[in-house]
Every structure is written in structure tokens, then in C-alpha cells.
Scaffold this motif. Structure first.
Motif, PDB file in Angstrom:
ATOM      1  N   ARG A  65      18.084  12.549 -14.548  1.00 21.48           N
ATOM      2  CA  ARG A  65      17.871  13.004 -15.930  1.00 21.48           C
ATOM      3  C   ARG A  65      18.100  14.515 -16.071  1.00 21.48           C
ATOM      4  NH1 ARG A  65      13.167  11.464 -16.192  1.00 21.48           N
ATOM      5  NH2 ARG A  65      12.000  13.419 -16.183  1.00 21.48           N
ATOM      6  N   LYS A  66      17.607  15.260 -15.092  1.00 16.69           N
ATOM      7  CA  LYS A  66      17.755  16.726 -15.146  1.00 16.69           C
ATOM      8  C   LYS A  66      19.222  17.139 -14.988  1.00 16.69           C
ATOM      9  CE  LYS A  66      13.287  17.798 -15.328  1.00 16.69           C
ATOM     10  NZ  LYS A  66      12.662  18.498 -16.470  1.00 16.69           N
ATOM     11  N   LEU A  67      19.944  16.480 -14.078  1.00  8.41           N
ATOM     12  CA  LEU A  67      21.357  16.818 -13.885  1.00  8.41           C
ATOM     13  C   LEU A  67      22.151  16.555 -15.159  1.00  8.41           C
ATOM     14  CD1 LEU A  67      22.049  15.386 -10.300  1.00  8.41           C
ATOM     15  CD2 LEU A  67      21.746  17.776 -10.945  1.00  8.41           C
ATOM     16  N   LYS A  68      21.832  15.469 -15.812  1.00 11.36           N
ATOM     17  CA  LYS A  68      22.504  15.148 -17.073  1.00 11.36           C
ATOM     18  C   LYS A  68      22.164  16.174 -18.142  1.00 11.36           C
ATOM     19  CE  LYS A  68      23.186  11.346 -20.351  1.00 11.36           C
ATOM     20  NZ  LYS A  68      22.793   9.959 -20.713  1.00 11.36           N
ATOM     21  N   LYS A  69      20.892  16.602 -18.162  1.00  8.78           N
ATOM     22  CA  LYS A  69      20.439  17.576 -19.155  1.00  8.78           C
ATOM     23  C   LYS A  69      21.194  18.894 -19.022  1.00  8.78           C
ATOM     24  CE  LYS A  69      16.261  20.084 -20.566  1.00  8.78           C
ATOM     25  NZ  LYS A  69      14.800  20.242 -20.335  1.00  8.78           N
ATOM     26  N   TYR A  70      21.401  19.346 -17.759  1.00  9.14           N
ATOM     27  CA  TYR A  70      22.046  20.649 -17.534  1.00  9.14           C
ATOM     28  C   TYR A  70      23.535  20.527 -17.219  1.00  9.14           C
ATOM     29  CZ  TYR A  70      17.165  22.078 -17.229  1.00  9.14           C
ATOM     30  OH  TYR A  70      15.830  22.301 -17.498  1.00  9.14           O
ATOM     31  N   ASN A  71      24.070  19.308 -17.394  1.00 10.08           N
ATOM     32  CA  ASN A  71      25.493  19.063 -17.172  1.00 10.08           C
ATOM     33  C   ASN A  71      25.916  19.452 -15.762  1.00 10.08           C
ATOM     34  OD1 ASN A  71      27.992  18.093 -17.982  1.00 10.08           O
ATOM     35  ND2 ASN A  71      28.689  20.109 -18.703  1.00 10.08           N
ATOM     36  N   LEU A  72      25.089  19.095 -14.786  1.00  6.72           N
ATOM     37  CA  LEU A  72      25.379  19.354 -13.383  1.00  6.72           C
ATOM     38  C   LEU A  72      25.761  18.041 -12.704  1.00  6.72           C
ATOM     39  CD1 LEU A  72      22.383  21.723 -12.580  1.00  6.72           C
ATOM     40  CD2 LEU A  72      24.759  22.403 -12.921  1.00  6.72           C
ATOM     41  N   LYS A  73      26.596  18.138 -11.677  1.00  7.60           N
ATOM     42  CA  LYS A  73      27.048  16.928 -11.002  1.00  7.60           C
ATOM     43  C   LYS A  73      27.002  17.125  -9.497  1.00  7.60           C
ATOM     44  CE  LYS A  73      30.210  15.429 -14.682  1.00  7.60           C
ATOM     45  NZ  LYS A  73      31.607  15.098 -15.016  1.00  7.60           N
ATOM     46  N   THR A  74      26.728  16.022  -8.780  1.00  9.62           N
ATOM     47  CA  THR A  74      26.818  16.048  -7.325  1.00  9.62           C
ATOM     48  C   THR A  74      28.285  15.940  -6.936  1.00  9.62           C
ATOM     49  OG1 THR A  74      26.607  13.654  -7.178  1.00  9.62           O
ATOM     50  CG2 THR A  74      24.567  14.920  -7.113  1.00  9.62           C
ATOM     51  N   GLU A  75      28.592  16.204  -5.656  1.00 13.90           N
ATOM     52  CA  GLU A  75      29.984  16.118  -5.187  1.00 13.90           C
ATOM     53  C   GLU A  75      30.530  14.696  -5.349  1.00 13.90           C
ATOM     54  OE1 GLU A  75      30.698  17.554  -1.318  1.00 13.90           O
ATOM     55  OE2 GLU A  75      30.231  19.634  -1.778  1.00 13.90           O
ATOM     56  N   GLN A  76      29.636  13.704  -5.252  1.00 18.99           N
ATOM     57  CA  GLN A  76      30.080  12.312  -5.369  1.00 18.99           C
ATOM     58  C   GLN A  76      30.577  11.993  -6.771  1.00 18.99           C
ATOM     59  OE1 GLN A  76      26.779   9.946  -4.092  1.00 18.99           O
ATOM     60  NE2 GLN A  76      27.021  10.461  -1.930  1.00 18.99           N
ATOM     61  N   HIS A  77      30.133  12.770  -7.761  1.00 12.13           N
ATOM     62  CA  HIS A  77      30.513  12.490  -9.143  1.00 12.13           C
ATOM     63  C   HIS A  77      31.283  13.653  -9.777  1.00 12.13           C
ATOM     64  CE1 HIS A  77      27.032   9.884  -8.348  1.00 12.13           C
ATOM     65  NE2 HIS A  77      27.678   9.028  -9.122  1.00 12.13           N
TER      66      HIS A  77
END
Length: 565
Positions: free
Chosen positions: A552-564
Motif C-alpha cells: 500500500r505504501k509503495l503504491k501511495k508513493y509511486n515506488l516500485k521494487t526491482e521485480q516490478h
């Protein structure tokens, strides 16, 4: 031997011959070819193409054209000379009869299986009330073997007390289905339904009775009601938890770990089991103990009394806990003094730092837990006390038990409901809410209007807090009182904090709201963690939170893991 009367009633062809084998009478020759070949006055064997008598047997095998017959040879009872009768049937008809018999046997097996495997008891009688058949379910319902019923009249069963009433006679009398409810021999409530079976003349020849155990049904209904009540209770509890704020009575329960701990505390508040709270210094063990007291019925009758076992000298601790009688020792009050256990009667006694309790007092504490009574120093009579114990320590009691510095039996008496409070660095979700709470408290206490710089908030969020909540509270109070301006900056930190080397290089162009600062700090921490961890599960473990929260937090701040990415 067989008589003519019996012969006439048989549905088979018959050929009567005299002692010489001459045919003197024919009947039942329905087959045309056979009736054309076989005539009165001829030798019987001459009428067949094949006539073979089995050795030492009355059976004769015969054939006319392609038709095969089996004849049974019997002596005919007459007043005349010796006569014999050959009773015959086509072999094809025998096969048909065998097939019909097999089909009937199959149907009977299926019917028996249906009756036997019925969950309800099945009880079949004739129209006189004599039992013809039952199934195994009747044993479960009545407790009496099914074979016992066979051949017995319902009158005899009523006389023995096995049946309270007979539905069979009601069915025979009323010539219709009859139902009634009664308690059987085993004391079970049963629904009994009798159904009539009519013959071709319209008379009742049998009664089939179905017996249903209502006690099972009543129990299922009771269980269903109980389940519905539990569902209602759980729904109310869920609604309560959903509407529950993150801060209750000054307690921050923002992180998932603390939510679980305080939910557990509220569930156990209404029972009197001993609670052992474990955790580092400053994590809030005493706050949790007070919360349990406030939520318990004891808060309406007794007091919450806290004793720090490590802060009172051992030679004074015994008299403080158990009290003393007048003149028990030099300097004692002449009237005596009640101990803390007596003062905590009907309430809760919180024994903090229980690991510091001397071995000699551990024995006495164990007796209080077991016997629910204390004895004052110098006293001779035990005093009953109604006290719930909550103990707390930052020490490893299991290790102390192994090295002999803490009694094993006392440990297990205290460790009924253990609750471990994690350190602040293990639940960073609570840091920022706690920071806001303490800032509000200090501003109110000192009539100030201080706020925190975003860079300072990030530092406080990432700091490991060896002193836990107590250290955080003390630092906020110190900053509020010592900062020269209303905005507290990272430069206002005490020297020992600034020398840690953990000062972040997070910058804000201007003063922002605490909410914005929190979001900026969260985004920065997530961005740093993404450089090291490649998936949301590792991120959640490293940041001590749940994987859904990370997503949820990654989506909120528009951050992505290397896998995505």
C-alpha cells in the motif's frame, strides 16, 4: 406322492400315465408343438424325440423339436391302479424364473440396505402389532438390540416399558398415517410416524413406523443458536475493533504488534489469571498493567497498586508486602501495619521488576498465589486476600530458573498469561504517533506551541531508542523546554544524539506540517530500503511491518521494487 387336488393347483403341464407308461390324462399343454405330439393312449416316451431319465433321480429330460423340458416324476394318489404323473416345465421358463428370482433378490437386498442404513429407526409390524422387521438405527435411539423386537407384539413392549404408546394400533384403527411425539425407553424425545400398507382388498396388512430422534435435532438447534450468538458477539467485537482509535487514554497502539497486545489485554481483563509482562526497560509494561486494571471489574472495587521489587531494600520488602503485627520487631508500630497485599484486596497488585525479588520472598509469594492468603510478620493467623497479580520484568526468568536465582514453581505460577512487549525499534509504526502524542502533552503542560522540523522527525523516526518510549518522552520534553524557537530543529538535539553519526541528510525547503513530514520520512525510508531489498516480503521484514502495508505504501508513493520496475 401327490394328490389330484394339488396337481390341479399347479401352474405347470402334467401328464398322467399308468404303470405301463401309457398316457391316460393330459393337462396344461400350452405349447402347440407339445400338444400335437403327445396324445392319450400312447407310450409317453414315444411322444418325445428325446427322453432321458437321470440315474437314481425322478428328473426326466425331454425334447420336442427344439424345445427342451424338465419333468418331475411323482406317484399319483388315486384309488385306481398305480398311476404316475410327470410335471413338466420348459427349460427356457426355468431360466426366466431364475432371472426373475435374481432380480427379486437384488431388489430385496437394495430394500434391506435402504432400511438398514436409514438414520431414522424403521419398525415394521403386521396388522396385529407383531414386529416383522427393524433396523440398526433403533438400537442407537432406544439402546435395545434390534433383534430383541422381532416377533414381539407391541402390547408386550408397552408392558415392559420399552414403548410408552403404540402408533401401530392408531394407524390400524384410523386407516391413515399417524404421528406422535413421546419419550422412549432411553429417555430420548422421539417423533414417531406410522404409515399403513394396504393389500389388494384395501385392508391394512402391515404398518411401517418411522422413529426420529428429536434430541439430536434439538441439540443441533441449540448449537445453531449458540453459533448465531457467537457470530453476533464476534460481529460486535469486530465493529468495536474497527471503530477503535489508534490512541486510547494516552496509549499509542498504532503498530500491529501493539494492537494484538492490547486486544489480548482487553480479552483477559475480565478474568483473574496471573499476567507476566516481559520487555526491555521503558517499553511501557506499567502502562499495559494499568490498562488491564482499568478494563477489569476490579477497577470498580479495588485499587491498582504498584511495587518495584528492585527499588525497596530486601529487608524492608517483606514488611511492605505482607505487613506486620504490633511489636513484631524493634521500631514497629505498636498497632501493626497492613501490607500491600491487604491494601490491594479486591484490586490488582503490579509487581514490577519481579526478577529482583529475593528467594526468601519468592516462597512467600508462591504461597499467596496458591492459598490466596498472607500472614503478617509476627502474626499467627492467616489473612484471606482477593488480589489479582500482574508481574513484569526485563530479565530472562527462564535463565534465572536454570541458574537457581528464581524458583521454577513460582515462574510457572506467574507465567499463566505471558505478554511480550517489543522494543520501540521493532515497532517503528508507533514512533511518529508517540512523537505527536508527547509533543501535544508537553505543549499543553507548559503552555507552549512548539513544532518539529521535518529533518528532526526523520531522525527521531530512524533512531534505535535504546531507552524505548521513556527515552522518547524524556527527549521530547527536553527539546520542548530547551529549543530557543517554536520550531525544533535537528540542531537542537543534545550533543550525545548529534554525535551518534545517524543524522540524516533529508532536507525540506520550508517548514511543513507534521503529517507531511511523516509522509516525507516514510517515502525516504522506503526509497532507501528499496536499494537493498528486492521484494515486498523482505521489505516488510526489514521495516518490521506487514507485507500488505508495504504494498500500500509503495503504491501511495509511486515506488516500485526491482521485480516490478
Amino acid at each position: 406322492m401327490i394328490s389330484l387336488e394339488t396337481l390341479r393347483e399347479m401352474p405347470f403341464c402334467s401328464i398322467i400315465v399308468n404303470a405301463r407308461g401309457i398316457i391316460i390324462s393330459l393337462s396344461g399343454l400350452s405349447d402347440q408343438k407339445l400338444s400335437e405330439k403327445i396324445k392319450i393312449g400312447m407310450l409317453i416316451q414315444n411322444g418325445f424325440e428325446k427322453w432321458e431319465t437321470e440315474k437314481h433321480s425322478k428328473i426326466v429330460r425331454a425334447q420336442v423339436d427344439s424345445m427342451h423340458y424338465l419333468f418331475l416324476r411323482e406317484i399319483l394318489c388315486t384309488s385306481n391302479e398305480d398311476q404316475f404323473v410327470f410335471i413338466g416345465v420348459k427349460t427356457s421358463e426355468i431360466f426366466e424364473m431364475q432371472n426373475e428370482m435374481k432380480e427379486l433378490e437384488k431388489l430385496n437386498r437394495e430394500l434391506d440396505a435402504i432400511i438398514e442404513n436409514s438414520y431414522d429407526g424403521i419398525y415394521i409390524t403386521d396388522n396385529k402389532g407383531v414386529t416383522l422387521k427393524t433396523n440398526s438405527a433403533i438400537e442407537r435411539i432406544t439402546g435395545i438390540p434390534k433383534d430383541y423386537y422381532i416377533g414381539k407384539n407391541v402390547d408386550a413392549l408397552i408392558e415392559r416399558g420399552i414403548l410408552k404408546n403404540s402408533v401401530t394400533y392408531k394407524v390400524v384403527k384410523q386407516k391413515r398415517t399417524v404421528s406422535l411425539v413421546q419419550y422412549n425407553y432411553a429417555g430420548k424425545e422421539t417423533l414417531i410416524t406410522g404409515n399403513p400398507v394396504f393389500n389388494e382388498e384395501g385392508e391394512i396388512e402391515k404398518v411401517v413406523t418411522n422413529i426420529r430422534d428429536l434430541s439430536d435435532l434439538n441439540e443441533l438447534q441449540a448449537q445453531l443458536r449458540k453459533a448465531n450468538e457467537l457470530n453476533t458477539k464476534y460481529k460486535q467485537e469486530l465493529d468495536r475493533l474497527k471503530s477503535k482509535p489508534n490512541q486510547t487514554e494516552g496509549i499509542v497502539i498504532h503498530s500491529e504488534q501493539m494492537r494484538i497486545i492490547y486486544d489480548t489485554a482487553e480479552r483477559i481483563a475480565h478474568v483473574d489469571a496471573t499476567v507476566l509482562i516481559l520487555g526491555d526497560t521503558g517499553v511501557g509494561k506499567d502502562v499495559l498493567a494499568k490498562h488491564i486494571f482499568q478494563k477489569s471489574p476490579r477497577s470498580k472495587e479495588g485499587e491498582f497498586i504498584k511495587v518495584n521489587c528492585g527499588a525497596i531494600p530486601p529487608d524492608l520488602l517483606e514488611s511492605e508486602l505482607f505487613g506486620y503485627e504490633g511489636g513484631a520487631f524493634t521500631g514497629a508500630n505498636r498497632k501493626g501495619k497492613p501490607g500491600i497485599f491487604e491494601m490491594a484486596d479486591k484490586g490488582i497488585l503490579f509487581l514490577d521488576e519481579i526478577g529482583e525479588l529475593p528467594l526468601s520472598l519468592q516462597v512467600k509469594l508462591l504461597r499467596v498465589i496458591q492459598e490466596k492468603e498472607i500472614q503478617r510478620i509476627g502474626g499467627t493467623k492467616p489473612i484471606k486476600v482477593d488480589v489479582r497479580l500482574i508481574a513484569a520484568t526485563n530479565r530472562n526468568l527462564k535463565e534465572m530458573v536454570m541458574n537457581g536465582s528464581f524458583r521454577e514453581d513460582l515462574f510457572y505460577r506467574l507465567n499463566v498469561i505471558p505478554i511480550v512487549i517489543p522494543s520501540l525499534k521493532e515497532r517503528r509504526d508507533d514512533v511518529l504517533p508517540l512523537l505527536q502524542l508527547f509533543l501535544n502533552i508537553m505543549n499543553t503542560r507548559y503552555s507552549l506551541n512548539k513544532e518539529l522540523d521535518a529533518k528532526l522527525i526523520e531522525f527521531l523516526f530512524s533512531f534505535d531508542w535504546p531507552g524505548n518510549i521513556r527515552e522518547l518522552s524524556n527527549l521530547v520534553e527536553r527539546l520542548v523546554l530547551t529549543s530557543p524557537t517554536n520550531t525544533i530543529r535537528i540542531e537542537d538535539l543534545p550533543v550525545e544524539y548529534r554525535e551518534t553519526g545517524d543524522i540524516p541528510h533529508f532536507a525540506a525547503s520550508s517548514i511543513v506540517s507534521l503529517k507531511d513530514a511523516v509522509e516525507m520520512a516514510e517515502e525516504n525510508v522506503l526509497a532507501l530500503a528499496l536499494k537493498k531489498y528486492k521484494n515486498t516480503y523482505d521489505l516488510a521484514k526489514a521495516l518490521d511491518t506487514s507485507q500488505p502495508t508495504i504494498v500500500r505504501k509503495l503504491k501511495k508513493y509511486n515506488l516500485k521494487t526491482e521485480q516490478h520496475s
